[in-house]
Design an enzyme around this catalytic site. Structure first.
Site, PDB file in Angstrom:
ATOM      1  N   GLU A 128       3.547   0.423  25.567  1.00  0.00           N
ATOM      2  CA  GLU A 128       2.352   1.140  25.112  1.00  0.00           C
ATOM      3  C   GLU A 128       1.656   1.649  26.375  1.00  0.00           C
ATOM      4  O   GLU A 128       1.117   0.862  27.157  1.00  0.00           O
ATOM      5  CB  GLU A 128       1.441   0.222  24.310  1.00  0.00           C
ATOM      6  N   HIS A 157       0.837  -1.191   0.000  1.00  0.00           N
ATOM      7  CA  HIS A 157       0.000   0.000   0.000  1.00  0.00           C
ATOM      8  C   HIS A 157       0.880   1.252   0.000  1.00  0.00           C
ATOM      9  O   HIS A 157       0.805   2.074  -0.906  1.00  0.00           O
ATOM     10  CB  HIS A 157      -0.922  -0.021   1.226  1.00  0.00           C
ATOM     11  N   HIS A 164       3.943   2.531  15.125  1.00  0.00           N
ATOM     12  CA  HIS A 164       3.031   1.470  15.559  1.00  0.00           C
ATOM     13  C   HIS A 164       1.965   1.139  14.519  1.00  0.00           C
ATOM     14  O   HIS A 164       0.825   0.828  14.861  1.00  0.00           O
ATOM     15  CB  HIS A 164       2.391   1.839  16.891  1.00  0.00           C
ATOM     16  N   THR A 169      -1.221   4.660  -5.466  1.00  0.00           N
ATOM     17  CA  THR A 169      -0.929   3.367  -6.078  1.00  0.00           C
ATOM     18  C   THR A 169      -1.039   2.226  -5.066  1.00  0.00           C
ATOM     19  O   THR A 169      -0.846   2.416  -3.865  1.00  0.00           O
ATOM     20  CB  THR A 169       0.487   3.345  -6.684  1.00  0.00           C
ATOM     21  N   ASP A 178       5.614   2.969  -6.287  1.00  0.00           N
ATOM     22  CA  ASP A 178       4.945   2.156  -5.268  1.00  0.00           C
ATOM     23  C   ASP A 178       4.944   2.801  -3.888  1.00  0.00           C
ATOM     24  O   ASP A 178       4.363   2.257  -2.948  1.00  0.00           O
ATOM     25  CB  ASP A 178       5.544   0.747  -5.217  1.00  0.00           C
ATOM     26  N   ASP A 201       3.689   5.873  -3.471  1.00  0.00           N
ATOM     27  CA  ASP A 201       2.663   6.916  -3.517  1.00  0.00           C
ATOM     28  C   ASP A 201       1.323   6.416  -3.005  1.00  0.00           C
ATOM     29  O   ASP A 201       0.966   5.240  -3.176  1.00  0.00           O
ATOM     30  CB  ASP A 201       2.516   7.439  -4.945  1.00  0.00           C
ATOM     31  N   SER A 214      -7.556   4.953  20.102  1.00  0.00           N
ATOM     32  CA  SER A 214      -7.856   4.330  18.814  1.00  0.00           C
ATOM     33  C   SER A 214      -8.191   5.396  17.774  1.00  0.00           C
ATOM     34  O   SER A 214      -8.812   6.413  18.099  1.00  0.00           O
ATOM     35  CB  SER A 214      -9.039   3.367  18.954  1.00  0.00           C
ATOM     36  N   HIS A 255      -3.373   5.211  18.016  1.00  0.00           N
ATOM     37  CA  HIS A 255      -2.873   3.935  17.523  1.00  0.00           C
ATOM     38  C   HIS A 255      -2.774   3.919  15.991  1.00  0.00           C
ATOM     39  O   HIS A 255      -3.543   4.594  15.298  1.00  0.00           O
ATOM     40  CB  HIS A 255      -3.810   2.807  17.968  1.00  0.00           C
ATOM     41  N   TYR A 302       2.242  -3.431  27.419  1.00  0.00           N
ATOM     42  CA  TYR A 302       1.465  -2.265  27.868  1.00  0.00           C
ATOM     43  C   TYR A 302       1.812  -1.814  29.287  1.00  0.00           C
ATOM     44  O   TYR A 302       2.424  -2.542  30.064  1.00  0.00           O
ATOM     45  CB  TYR A 302      -0.032  -2.594  27.808  1.00  0.00           C
TER      46      TYR A 302
END
Length: 643
Positions: free
Chosen positions: A417, A35, A89, A582, A577, A579, A251, A197, A453
């Site tokens: 965390e 991605h 993370h 794309t 790849d 960007d 979150s 997160h 955590y």
């Protein structure tokens, strides 16, 4: 004497196919494409003979394996005490780069290729930052961002004392902090801290992704400033990092369901939450009138702590008693995952309580082991890491606690965390010890190693995901407050701190490694590199090729493909790849034994501002013996309507 500052950036993308993605803990979430690329952004600071190096990485986590390997390759003046390596993370980066087995459980073992890509990239970014050291001014701004996070463990948060909850009336930490590196009045480097997160991309996604903080940095560098990550010039005009603070219970999924709003679109959620972080930081940058010019030099302290053996007295425990931490033990609900961000799919029918393990803990283990009960109750014990460590390095218990000072800004760097109230108590401890304003003390989580955590004792008692993942027990926060106080007072008084014995270097230990991919073979109906299909609907271009396994060449610092535009007789790259527009999908096809058949699908969502012209997609692969280049058919773009 003023500050010297330098910036550097480098690619740290590892394997993008058939490697477990680290974060959600799902064995089925195996990488199947790309991605966005993952990057390390380094910031070197110098004041006289003092040095500090901050590296913010688009990684799920930072492990001691990585920190130790990086430090061995840096100049001697950069040590474990003055170098901090942190993760944004993301939960969609390739795993397998730890020397502890628990973090390689979904990757088929240790992944040398991913480990090397991460270490090489961090070292490259750090060396570029060091080489870039120039006179600079450092400016600090504070602000708030209230629509980019939500408390995913509200029931645990509500157990905290009213005074703590009053500090966070919306149950979120809205604080944004911006450190600007400025030369001749021009910003050249930016670090923005905000607690949220990296779970905008869900556990259904199988593409390697830098998630919301990676998008915020990409947007500012590439879309706004025009940085070309593939340019030969290693000194971009601007390097921006979006770093973590106490994001343990924060979150990005504002609707408290995976993928967020609207309609659970993980890509859009990533863009929206990333954009809001960028906009908050850009607003602070523009507010130069209210910025603080940092002065006062640099300082650092570090101590290694065996978190399984810390005694804490009434000053830190808050209940008037003496207590101890214990060996690391996760609770049952730790295996269920944080439900608003995505369950793990483990067999626990009720993620809030497992009757069998709960009975074993309450009626068996705690009655026999009273010291363990004092440290861990009411946790439903699930896996004794210390026992597993006797057979194989499973989880780390000796962890580094670090305090950095940049002028009047203090960074408490922790390998945990940290929830927002736990972070508040740690920040108050440091601020009181050094005489600083509270907003000048930040918890920099996910730093240098990983120990899961940290919750407050009150949150711990709820035994939601975060409390069950507080491995060293109910008094873990008190233990950290003790050492935060020690480091802060030593820094205030100008005293050194004995660093203690670090965790062992496990790099020479033999470990199970994932098998390399089998040799590539042509598809029955297409030779390797042959274009198989093409479509262009006016908004999205899709081309499919007979491909090869990406592990033959991860192309760190390069690209698997380009979008090219014709200009006269030549073709020029307009996207690749790395960007946002794309995506690359890799698919294994049925194949004879000991061979690999695969296809590669490249997708380009054409941005609205794309100029008229003739375009094509170019795919590059490597069989391990020979490299090749394949091209799609050419296509024309006219006036593109806004998407």
């Amino acid at each position: 004497m003023g500050y010297l500052a330098g910036r550097g950036i480098a690619d740290i993308t590892g394997e993008i196919a058939e490697c477990g993605l680290l974060g959600y803990g799902l064995p089925a979430q195996q990488a199947a494409g790309l991605h966005t690329r993952l990057r390390a952004r380094a910031f070197a600071l110098a004041d006289g003979d003092r040095r500090v190096l901050l590296v913010v990485c688009d990684l799920p986590l930072v492990f001691s394996s990585v920190t130790q390997a990086v430090l061995r390759r840096l100049p001697a003046v950069y040590t474990e005490a003055n170098v901090v390596i942190t993760a944004t993370h993301t939960h969609c980066g390739p795993g397998g780069y730890s020397h502890h087995a628990v973090y390689n459980s979904t990757t088929g073992g240790f992944r040398p290729q991913t480990f090397q890509a991460i270490v090489d990239g961090i070292v490259e970014a750090a060396r570029r930052a060091i080489a870039d050291l120039r006179p600079a001014k450092l400016r600090l701004n504070h602000g708030e961002l209230r629509d980019a996070s939500v408390n995913r463990s509200r029931r645990a948060f509500e157990r905290n004392p009213s005074a703590d909850k009053a500090f966070f009336p919306d149950a979120v930490d809205p604080a944004t902090t911006l450190l600007t590196l400025e030369r001749d009045g021009v910003p050249v480097g930016l670090i923005s801290w905000f607690a949220v997160h990296g779970t905008s991309m869900t556990n259904r996604n199988r593409l390697v992704s830098a998630d919301n903080k990676g998008y915020a940095a990409y947007h500012w560098e590439r879309a706004i400033t025009g940085v070309d990550y593939l340019a030969e010039d290693a000194r971009p005009a601007l390097v921006t990092a979006f770093a973590q603070t106490n994001a343990g219970d924060m979150s990005p999924n504002l609707g408290l369901r995976p993928g967020g709003e609207p309609a659970g679109d993980e890509f859009e959620n990533t863009r929206v939450i990333g954009t809001r972080q960028y906009e908050a930081a850009a607003k602070l940058l523009a507010d130069k009138e209210n910025s603080e010019l940092l002065e006062g030099g640099l300082d650092h302290r570090l101590i290694h702590v065996d978190m399984a053996r810390v005694g804490v007295g009434p000053r830190f425990t808050g209940d008037g008693g003496w207590h101890r931490t214990s060996h690391a033990v996760p609770g049952a609900t730790a295996f269920a995952g944080a439900l608003p961000d995505g369950p793990t799919g483990w067999w626990f029918a009720d993620p809030e309580r497992n009757p069998l393990l709960d009975a074993v803990s309450r009626l068996g283990i705690y009655r026999i082991a009273r010291r363990l009960r004092d440290a861990q109750a009411p946790k439903t014990l699930a896996a004794p890491i210390s026992l597993l460590n006797r057979f194989v390095p499973f989880g780390q218990e000796v962890l580094p606690i670090q305090l950095l000072r940049i002028g009047s800004l203090y960074l408490l760097c922790l390998p945990f965390e940290v929830t927002i109230v736990a972070g508040l108590r740690l920040r108050r401890t440091v601020a009181e010890s050094v005489g600083a304003d509270l907003d000048h003390v930040l918890v920099a989580g996910y730093a240098n190693a990983y120990g899961h955590y940290v919750t407050t004792p009150e949150e711990y008692d709820a035994q939601m995901y975060e409390g069950a993942s507080t491995l060293f027990g109910r008094w873990q926060l008190a233990a950290l407050i003790r050492y935060a106080s020690l480091l802060a007072k030593a820094m205030h008084d100008g005293r050194p701190v004995a660093p203690g014995r670090p965790a062992p270097d496990l790099s020479r230990r033999r470990r199970r490694r994932a098998a390399p991919p089998a040799p590539d073979r042509p598809l029955p109906n297409a030779d390797i590199g042959e274009a198989m299909s093409f479509s262009w609907d006016g908004q999205t271009v899709v081309a499919e090729f007979a491909g090869v396994h990406p592990a033959h060449d991860p192309r760190r610092g390069g690209t698997y493909f380009e979008v090219q535009r014709r200009e006269g007789l030549y073709w020029h790259r307009v996207a690749d790849d790395g960007d946002w527009s794309t995506r690359m999908y890799w698919t294994r096809r049925p194949a004879p034994r000991h061979s690999t058949l695969s296809t590669v699908r490249i997708q380009w969502q054409v941005p609205p501002e794309t100029p008229r012209g003739r375009y094509r997609l170019v795919y590059r692969g490597d069989t391990g013996r020979v490299a090749f280049e394949a091209r799609s058919q050419e296509f024309d773009i006219g006036v593109v309507e806004e998407l």
